[in-house]
Design an enzyme around this catalytic site. Structure first.
Site, PDB file in Angstrom:
ATOM      1  CB  SER A 112      -0.891  -0.051   1.122  1.00  0.00           C
ATOM      2  OG  SER A 112      -1.791   1.038   1.049  1.00  0.00           O
ATOM      3  CD  GLU A 207      -2.494  -3.260  -3.984  1.00  0.00           C
ATOM      4  OE1 GLU A 207      -3.723  -3.339  -3.598  1.00  0.00           O
ATOM      5  OE2 GLU A 207      -1.818  -2.333  -3.513  1.00  0.00           O
ATOM      6  CG  HIS A 277      -5.377  -2.827   0.022  1.00  0.00           C
ATOM      7  ND1 HIS A 277      -4.394  -2.606  -1.192  1.00  0.00           N
ATOM      8  CD2 HIS A 277      -5.088  -1.647   0.893  1.00  0.00           C
ATOM      9  CE1 HIS A 277      -3.891  -1.343  -0.899  1.00  0.00           C
ATOM     10  NE2 HIS A 277      -4.003  -0.936   0.314  1.00  0.00           N
TER      11      HIS A 277
END
Length: 303
Positions: A112, A207, A277
């Site tokens: 992230s 992603e 995630h």
């Protein structure tokens, strides 16, 4: 050649810090227990873990910077596991002193917002890091699943060989190259900065989470316009979870939009790879050479 930090042995120390968003200590406690009692490591917990939050963040920029810096400069610490992402690494990345780290690199683990750190280390120092589950993934018996276990295997130096189901949008083929990538929003965010990254001849993985479809499409357009999608060895599209649409629908799913962006290229493309995630998030080593094989019946990504 990429420089990889030393792999870990039982008894080695892992540091845990929060360089970005705040995370309560009780959300990290299970991770600490598993690392020490189940996996046999020692753990050193930073001041930003469960400390005094500063609005969204786990501390002031200086407090978070100092916590990360202390773990980097601590010779006892052999790897740093970031408790969570969110937002904040980009506010401190340019002030981190990597002098000692360059001489004695250690595994930096997270995803992230940690994408900023991954691209920074790869671009500036050509040192590998690990896009992998963070502390929260250990909760609710999550450490038992194969994705958190892939982190354990990666830390031990085991060679990874991952499989996923075929997808109708896949482009068959085979490619070999160093692995780069991470969160789409952060990859776009570092373009034009000292943390920018090269993709030519490399396998790129992407992603994201919680974006409006039109915004994710816009970011993919920026990747394309910046030349990041040209001359790849392969492209791995991971999970795009909790996507949102506008009142007037965008008219495509995000996978359909990405398919249209990359249909002109002839390198292998895989959709639906377990990097995301969600709980489905394999440990991947940034900068390490991987082989991507995409066929009608199976997808394999292996070191």
């Amino acid at each position: 050649m990429i420089k990889t930090p030393a792999y870990l042995e039982p008894g080695d120390t892992i540091g845990i810090v929060c360089p970005a968003g705040y995370m309560a200590y009780d959300r990290v406690a299970e991770c600490i227990r598993v690392l020490t009692e189940e996996w046999g490591f020692k753990v050193k917990v930073g001041k930003t873990v469960g400390g005094e939050p500063v609005n969204y963040f786990s501390g002031t920029d200086k407090e978070r910077l100092d916590d990360v810096q202390s773990m980097i400069d601590d010779d006892e610490v052999k790897a740093i596991l970031f408790a969570r992402g969110g937002y904040g690494m980009g506010r401190i990345i340019d002030d981190i002193d990597f002098t000692r780290f360059r001489k004695h690199p250690k595994w930096m683990i997270g995803y992230s917002d940690i994408t900023v750190l991954h691209t920074h280390l790869y671009t500036n120092y050509y040192i590998s890091s690990m896009h992998a589950p963070m502390a929260g993934a250990f909760n609710n018996a999550g450490y038992i699943n194969r994705f958190v276990q892939s982190l354990k295997s990666a830390l031990a130096g085991d060679f990874a060989k991952y499989h996923c189901e075929p997808h109708e949008f896949n482009t068959p083929g085979e490619g070999i190259g160093e692995l780069v990538g991470g969160n789409l929003a952060l990859l776009v965010n570092v373009i034009g900065t000292d943390s920018d990254f090269k993709t030519r001849g490399r396998i790129l993985f992407i992603e994201d989470v919680g974006e409006y479809i039109y915004n994710a499409d816009r970011m993919f357009s920026q990747l394309k316009r910046a030349g990041k999608l040209k001359k790849l060895a392969g492209l791995v599209i991971g999970g795009f979870t909790d996507m949102k649409d506008t009142e007037r629908p965008f008219g495509q799913t995000i996978y359909e939009a990405i398919r249209d962006h990359v249909k002109e290229y002839d390198y292998p493309v895989c959709f639906g790879f377990p990097v995301s995630h969600t709980d489905e998030n394999y440990a991947l080593k940034i900068g390490v050479g991987y082989k991507l094989k995409v066929s009608k019946h199976k997808v394999t990504l292996e070191e």
